[in-house]
Design a protein around this motif. Structure first.
Motif, PDB file in Angstrom:
ATOM      1  N   GLY A 129      -3.019   6.384  -0.062  1.00  0.00           N
ATOM      2  CA  GLY A 129      -3.864   5.355  -0.208  1.00  0.00           C
ATOM      3  C   GLY A 129      -4.524   4.963   1.291  1.00  0.00           C
ATOM      4  N   ARG A 163       1.052  -1.202   0.120  1.00  0.00           N
ATOM      5  CA  ARG A 163       0.055  -0.026   0.146  1.00  0.00           C
ATOM      6  C   ARG A 163       0.872   1.177   0.060  1.00  0.00           C
ATOM      7  N   ASP A 192      -7.966   6.262   2.504  1.00  0.00           N
ATOM      8  CA  ASP A 192      -8.959   5.106   2.829  1.00  0.00           C
ATOM      9  C   ASP A 192      -9.362   5.334   4.301  1.00  0.00           C
ATOM     10  N   TYR A 193      -8.431   5.603   5.023  1.00  0.00           N
ATOM     11  CA  TYR A 193      -9.086   5.897   6.459  1.00  0.00           C
ATOM     12  C   TYR A 193      -9.766   7.111   6.684  1.00  0.00           C
ATOM     13  N   ASP A 205     -11.773   8.378   4.305  1.00  0.00           N
ATOM     14  CA  ASP A 205     -13.200   7.614   3.749  1.00  0.00           C
ATOM     15  C   ASP A 205     -13.849   6.937   4.809  1.00  0.00           C
ATOM     16  N   SER A 206     -13.408   5.922   5.518  1.00  0.00           N
ATOM     17  CA  SER A 206     -13.918   4.991   6.484  1.00  0.00           C
ATOM     18  C   SER A 206     -14.559   5.758   7.486  1.00  0.00           C
TER      19      SER A 206
END
Length: 116
Positions: free
Chosen positions: A55, A51, A59-60, A62-63
């Motif tokens: 990214g 990763r 991603d975190y 977004d979560s």
């Protein structure tokens, strides 16, 4: 003294529900791949390796439903040297005196979208 290993060992508590997802994925892969299918630990390892920093951070965000307007990792990146320079684009044609020049790259008004 022993040379340091390139691997780091983690003891990571994983909720049972999350672990069951990996177990189910390994089972599904076994149906498709047979003996070549990865086991559960290999799938966990696969999802953690390879990763990139941006990214993972995005991603975190977004979560946890971090608002886009509050910023993202991509917005912290410095643009490449070639992207920093904006080429000068000459706008051809007469302009009325006192009018502002068109933004770079805009030599005509936008198309009429009602025609589509």
């Amino acid at each position: 003294m022993r040379p340091r290993s390139q691997s780091i060992q983690l003891n990571l508590p994983l909720p049972a529900a999350d672990y069951r997802i990996y177990v189910s994925a390994a089972r599904k892969l076994r149906r498709v791949m047979g003996q070549k299918a990865p086991d559960t630990l290999a799938l966990v390892r696969f999802s953690l390796q390879g990763r990139d920093v941006t990214g993972i951070a995005d991603d975190y965000l977004d979560s946890i439903r971090w608002p886009q307007a509050a910023g993202r990792m991509v917005s912290l990146r410095r643009p490449a040297k070639s992207a920093r320079r904006i080429p000068h684009i000459a706008v051809r044609g007469p302009r009325a005196e006192g009018t502002l020049p068109l933004p770079a790259g805009r030599s005509r008004p936008p198309a009429d979208l009602s025609r589509n």
